[in-house]
Write a protein that holds these residues in place. Structure first.
Motif, PDB file in Angstrom:
ATOM      1  N   THR A  96      18.496 -17.867-142.724  1.00  9.64           N
ATOM      2  CA  THR A  96      19.910 -19.109-142.724  1.00  9.64           C
ATOM      3  C   THR A  96      19.453 -18.646-144.047  1.00  9.64           C
ATOM      4  O   THR A  96      18.676 -18.868-145.112  1.00  9.64           O
ATOM      5  CB  THR A  96      18.983 -20.258-142.341  1.00  9.64           C
ATOM      6  N   ARG A  97      20.578 -18.851-144.716  1.00 13.06           N
ATOM      7  CA  ARG A  97      20.539 -18.742-146.452  1.00 13.06           C
ATOM      8  C   ARG A  97      20.599 -20.671-146.747  1.00 13.06           C
ATOM      9  O   ARG A  97      22.174 -21.002-145.982  1.00 13.06           O
ATOM     10  CB  ARG A  97      21.415 -17.964-146.851  1.00 13.06           C
ATOM     11  N   TYR A  98      20.619 -20.682-147.378  1.00 14.17           N
ATOM     12  CA  TYR A  98      20.624 -22.343-147.680  1.00 14.17           C
ATOM     13  C   TYR A  98      21.997 -22.768-148.770  1.00 14.17           C
ATOM     14  O   TYR A  98      22.304 -23.599-149.406  1.00 14.17           O
ATOM     15  CB  TYR A  98      19.658 -22.931-148.028  1.00 14.17           C
ATOM     16  N   GLY A  99      21.912 -21.757-150.153  1.00 15.13           N
ATOM     17  CA  GLY A  99      22.194 -21.702-150.566  1.00 15.13           C
ATOM     18  C   GLY A  99      21.679 -20.216-151.735  1.00 15.13           C
ATOM     19  O   GLY A  99      21.319 -19.908-151.622  1.00 15.13           O
ATOM     20  N   PRO A 100      22.777 -19.947-153.697  1.00 21.49           N
ATOM     21  CA  PRO A 100      22.194 -19.135-154.259  1.00 21.49           C
ATOM     22  C   PRO A 100      20.947 -18.684-154.379  1.00 21.49           C
ATOM     23  O   PRO A 100      19.739 -19.380-154.525  1.00 21.49           O
ATOM     24  CB  PRO A 100      22.101 -19.635-155.675  1.00 21.49           C
ATOM     25  N   GLY A 101      20.241 -17.948-153.149  1.00 23.17           N
ATOM     26  CA  GLY A 101      18.784 -17.152-153.408  1.00 23.17           C
ATOM     27  C   GLY A 101      17.843 -17.907-152.430  1.00 23.17           C
ATOM     28  O   GLY A 101      16.100 -18.070-152.263  1.00 23.17           O
ATOM     29  N   GLN A 102      18.277 -19.199-151.676  1.00 20.93           N
ATOM     30  CA  GLN A 102      17.769 -19.142-151.044  1.00 20.93           C
ATOM     31  C   GLN A 102      17.487 -19.339-149.665  1.00 20.93           C
ATOM     32  O   GLN A 102      19.166 -19.540-148.819  1.00 20.93           O
ATOM     33  CB  GLN A 102      17.063 -20.754-151.277  1.00 20.93           C
ATOM     34  N   TYR A 103      16.469 -18.802-148.857  1.00 25.48           N
ATOM     35  CA  TYR A 103      16.677 -18.654-147.660  1.00 25.48           C
ATOM     36  C   TYR A 103      15.669 -19.269-146.634  1.00 25.48           C
ATOM     37  O   TYR A 103      14.183 -18.998-147.310  1.00 25.48           O
ATOM     38  CB  TYR A 103      16.720 -17.089-147.227  1.00 25.48           C
ATOM     39  N   GLN A 104      15.736 -18.898-145.117  1.00 26.08           N
ATOM     40  CA  GLN A 104      14.734 -19.249-144.298  1.00 26.08           C
ATOM     41  C   GLN A 104      14.747 -18.449-143.018  1.00 26.08           C
ATOM     42  O   GLN A 104      15.822 -17.909-142.462  1.00 26.08           O
ATOM     43  CB  GLN A 104      14.780 -20.981-144.066  1.00 26.08           C
ATOM     44  N   VAL A 105      13.687 -18.153-143.135  1.00 22.06           N
ATOM     45  CA  VAL A 105      13.319 -16.947-141.686  1.00 22.06           C
ATOM     46  C   VAL A 105      12.461 -17.655-141.171  1.00 22.06           C
ATOM     47  O   VAL A 105      11.230 -18.291-141.051  1.00 22.06           O
ATOM     48  CB  VAL A 105      12.655 -15.361-141.665  1.00 22.06           C
ATOM     49  N   LEU A 106      12.433 -17.810-139.652  1.00 23.99           N
ATOM     50  CA  LEU A 106      11.921 -18.693-138.617  1.00 23.99           C
ATOM     51  C   LEU A 106      11.694 -16.871-137.125  1.00 23.99           C
ATOM     52  O   LEU A 106      12.211 -16.095-136.550  1.00 23.99           O
ATOM     53  CB  LEU A 106      12.793 -18.781-137.565  1.00 23.99           C
ATOM     54  N   LEU A 107       9.942 -17.723-136.912  1.00 19.77           N
ATOM     55  CA  LEU A 107       9.476 -16.697-135.899  1.00 19.77           C
ATOM     56  C   LEU A 107       9.466 -17.827-135.076  1.00 19.77           C
ATOM     57  O   LEU A 107       9.474 -19.172-134.845  1.00 19.77           O
ATOM     58  CB  LEU A 107       8.079 -16.275-136.312  1.00 19.77           C
ATOM     59  N   GLY A 132      15.675  -7.623-158.982  1.00 16.42           N
ATOM     60  CA  GLY A 132      15.598  -8.804-158.925  1.00 16.42           C
ATOM     61  C   GLY A 132      13.918  -8.462-158.212  1.00 16.42           C
ATOM     62  O   GLY A 132      13.401  -8.005-158.166  1.00 16.42           O
ATOM     63  N   GLU A 133      13.665 -10.303-157.686  1.00 19.09           N
ATOM     64  CA  GLU A 133      12.538 -10.612-157.536  1.00 19.09           C
ATOM     65  C   GLU A 133      12.956 -11.390-156.791  1.00 19.09           C
ATOM     66  O   GLU A 133      13.726 -12.234-156.224  1.00 19.09           O
ATOM     67  CB  GLU A 133      11.513 -10.588-158.578  1.00 19.09           C
ATOM     68  N   ALA A 134      11.584 -11.687-155.412  1.00 13.23           N
ATOM     69  CA  ALA A 134      11.465 -12.554-154.209  1.00 13.23           C
ATOM     70  C   ALA A 134      10.346 -12.946-154.248  1.00 13.23           C
ATOM     71  O   ALA A 134       9.309 -12.533-153.976  1.00 13.23           O
ATOM     72  CB  ALA A 134      12.150 -11.253-152.958  1.00 13.23           C
ATOM     73  N   SER A 135      10.552 -14.609-153.518  1.00 15.02           N
ATOM     74  CA  SER A 135       9.307 -15.166-153.732  1.00 15.02           C
ATOM     75  C   SER A 135       8.617 -16.138-152.306  1.00 15.02           C
ATOM     76  O   SER A 135      10.663 -15.798-152.029  1.00 15.02           O
ATOM     77  CB  SER A 135       9.150 -15.848-154.968  1.00 15.02           C
ATOM     78  N   VAL A 136       7.876 -16.528-151.764  1.00 11.06           N
ATOM     79  CA  VAL A 136       7.981 -16.502-150.529  1.00 11.06           C
ATOM     80  C   VAL A 136       7.016 -17.461-150.454  1.00 11.06           C
ATOM     81  O   VAL A 136       5.496 -17.270-151.218  1.00 11.06           O
ATOM     82  CB  VAL A 136       7.670 -14.949-149.129  1.00 11.06           C
ATOM     83  N   SER A 137       7.038 -18.576-149.523  1.00  6.24           N
ATOM     84  CA  SER A 137       6.010 -19.233-148.795  1.00  6.24           C
ATOM     85  C   SER A 137       5.958 -19.957-147.373  1.00  6.24           C
ATOM     86  O   SER A 137       7.383 -20.088-147.765  1.00  6.24           O
ATOM     87  CB  SER A 137       6.534 -20.635-150.215  1.00  6.24           C
ATOM     88  N   PRO A 138       5.541 -21.366-147.524  1.00  8.84           N
ATOM     89  CA  PRO A 138       5.899 -21.376-146.133  1.00  8.84           C
ATOM     90  C   PRO A 138       7.249 -22.440-146.577  1.00  8.84           C
ATOM     91  O   PRO A 138       6.586 -23.692-147.733  1.00  8.84           O
ATOM     92  CB  PRO A 138       4.649 -22.358-145.488  1.00  8.84           C
ATOM     93  N   ARG A 139       7.208 -22.340-145.045  1.00 10.05           N
ATOM     94  CA  ARG A 139       8.448 -23.876-145.192  1.00 10.05           C
ATOM     95  C   ARG A 139       7.898 -24.611-144.448  1.00 10.05           C
ATOM     96  O   ARG A 139       7.389 -25.594-143.727  1.00 10.05           O
ATOM     97  CB  ARG A 139       9.725 -23.112-143.964  1.00 10.05           C
ATOM     98  N   ASN A 140       8.318 -25.786-145.934  1.00  8.33           N
ATOM     99  CA  ASN A 140       8.383 -27.323-145.486  1.00  8.33           C
ATOM    100  C   ASN A 140       8.976 -27.719-144.092  1.00  8.33           C
ATOM    101  O   ASN A 140      10.009 -27.650-143.787  1.00  8.33           O
ATOM    102  CB  ASN A 140       9.333 -28.123-146.597  1.00  8.33           C
ATOM    103  N   LEU A 141       7.730 -29.131-143.826  1.00 12.44           N
ATOM    104  CA  LEU A 141       7.824 -29.403-142.470  1.00 12.44           C
ATOM    105  C   LEU A 141       8.215 -28.465-141.381  1.00 12.44           C
ATOM    106  O   LEU A 141       8.939 -28.637-140.118  1.00 12.44           O
ATOM    107  CB  LEU A 141       8.790 -30.361-142.130  1.00 12.44           C
ATOM    108  N   THR A 142       8.099 -27.251-141.119  1.00 10.64           N
ATOM    109  CA  THR A 142       8.311 -26.041-140.351  1.00 10.64           C
ATOM    110  C   THR A 142       7.333 -24.716-140.452  1.00 10.64           C
ATOM    111  O   THR A 142       7.645 -24.320-141.091  1.00 10.64           O
ATOM    112  CB  THR A 142       9.763 -25.525-140.616  1.00 10.64           C
ATOM    113  N   PRO A 143       6.393 -25.603-139.120  1.00 11.17           N
ATOM    114  CA  PRO A 143       4.994 -24.177-138.706  1.00 11.17           C
ATOM    115  C   PRO A 143       5.613 -23.201-138.668  1.00 11.17           C
ATOM    116  O   PRO A 143       4.817 -21.498-138.731  1.00 11.17           O
ATOM    117  CB  PRO A 143       4.891 -25.105-138.045  1.00 11.17           C
ATOM    118  N   ASN A 144       6.968 -22.709-137.911  1.00  4.67           N
ATOM    119  CA  ASN A 144       7.181 -21.422-138.148  1.00  4.67           C
ATOM    120  C   ASN A 144       8.557 -20.484-138.768  1.00  4.67           C
ATOM    121  O   ASN A 144       8.551 -19.825-138.117  1.00  4.67           O
ATOM    122  CB  ASN A 144       7.915 -21.446-136.323  1.00  4.67           C
ATOM    123  N   GLY A 145       8.470 -21.478-139.947  1.00  7.47           N
ATOM    124  CA  GLY A 145       9.261 -20.784-140.930  1.00  7.47           C
ATOM    125  C   GLY A 145       8.548 -20.206-142.092  1.00  7.47           C
ATOM    126  O   GLY A 145       7.460 -20.830-142.427  1.00  7.47           O
TER     127      GLY A 145
END
Length: 168
Positions: A96-107, A132-145
């Motif tokens: 899912t794309r949320y805004g400029p450069g912000q994405y969520q990947v669900l498993l 460019g560059e990409a940074s990654v982290s756990p999704r807030n309040l989403t254990p599978n994101g």
């Protein structure tokens, strides 16, 4: 001969002391207030809030899991700059794309304690993706994101295609 070494040791000690004091004056200089070019501003890396629809989608994906992946396996996805899954492994559910450069990947399993890596890239064999560059982290309040943020080389948020790997 012993007198020669004593004089040399005294001279060396005085030299080190002088350099230490001179260096201390440099260390006390006031820092400049200008920002480094391309430096990120505080608070610019926050994640968008999780909507009720996103929470429902994440719960539904977790319930579809029959067996968690074996240790040592890798899940992966190639995501377009628009947030579309171009290619992916079996346990990747959506992007899912949320805004400029912000994405969520669900498993479809809990990825909170896994290792994630992301890099700018595409699966188009005739196209070199923009820098460019990409940074990654756990999704807030989403254990599978997993949350991915892409930026230009200058540090501004920008839509970029990316590859992501989740090591189990």
């Amino acid at each position: 001969m012993a007198t020669f070494f004593r004089r040399k040791a005294a001279a060396l000690t005085l030299g080190v002391l002088a350099l230490t004091l001179a260096g201390g004056g440099i260390a006390a200089a006031q820092p400049t207030t200008t920002a480094q070019p391309g430096a990120r501003q505080p608070g610019a890396g926050s994640q968008p809030p999780v909507s009720p629809a996103d929470a429902r989608q994440a719960r539904a994906a977790m319930q579809a899991t029959l067996v968690a992946p074996a240790p040592g396996t890798v899940e992966w996805a190639v995501v377009s700059s628009a947030g579309t899954l171009l290619q992916h492994s079996a346990n990747v559910v959506s992007a899912t794309r949320y805004g400029p450069g912000q994405y969520q990947v669900l498993l479809n399993y809990d990825v909170r304690f896994k290792a994630y890596t992301a890099t700018i890239g595409t699966n188009d064999q005739f196209n070199v993706p923009p820098g460019g560059e990409a940074s990654v982290s756990p999704r807030n309040l989403t254990p599978n994101g997993v949350f991915v943020q892409t930026r230009t080389s200058g540090g501004s948020a920008a839509d970029r295609p990316f590859h992501i790997h989740i090591a189990n």
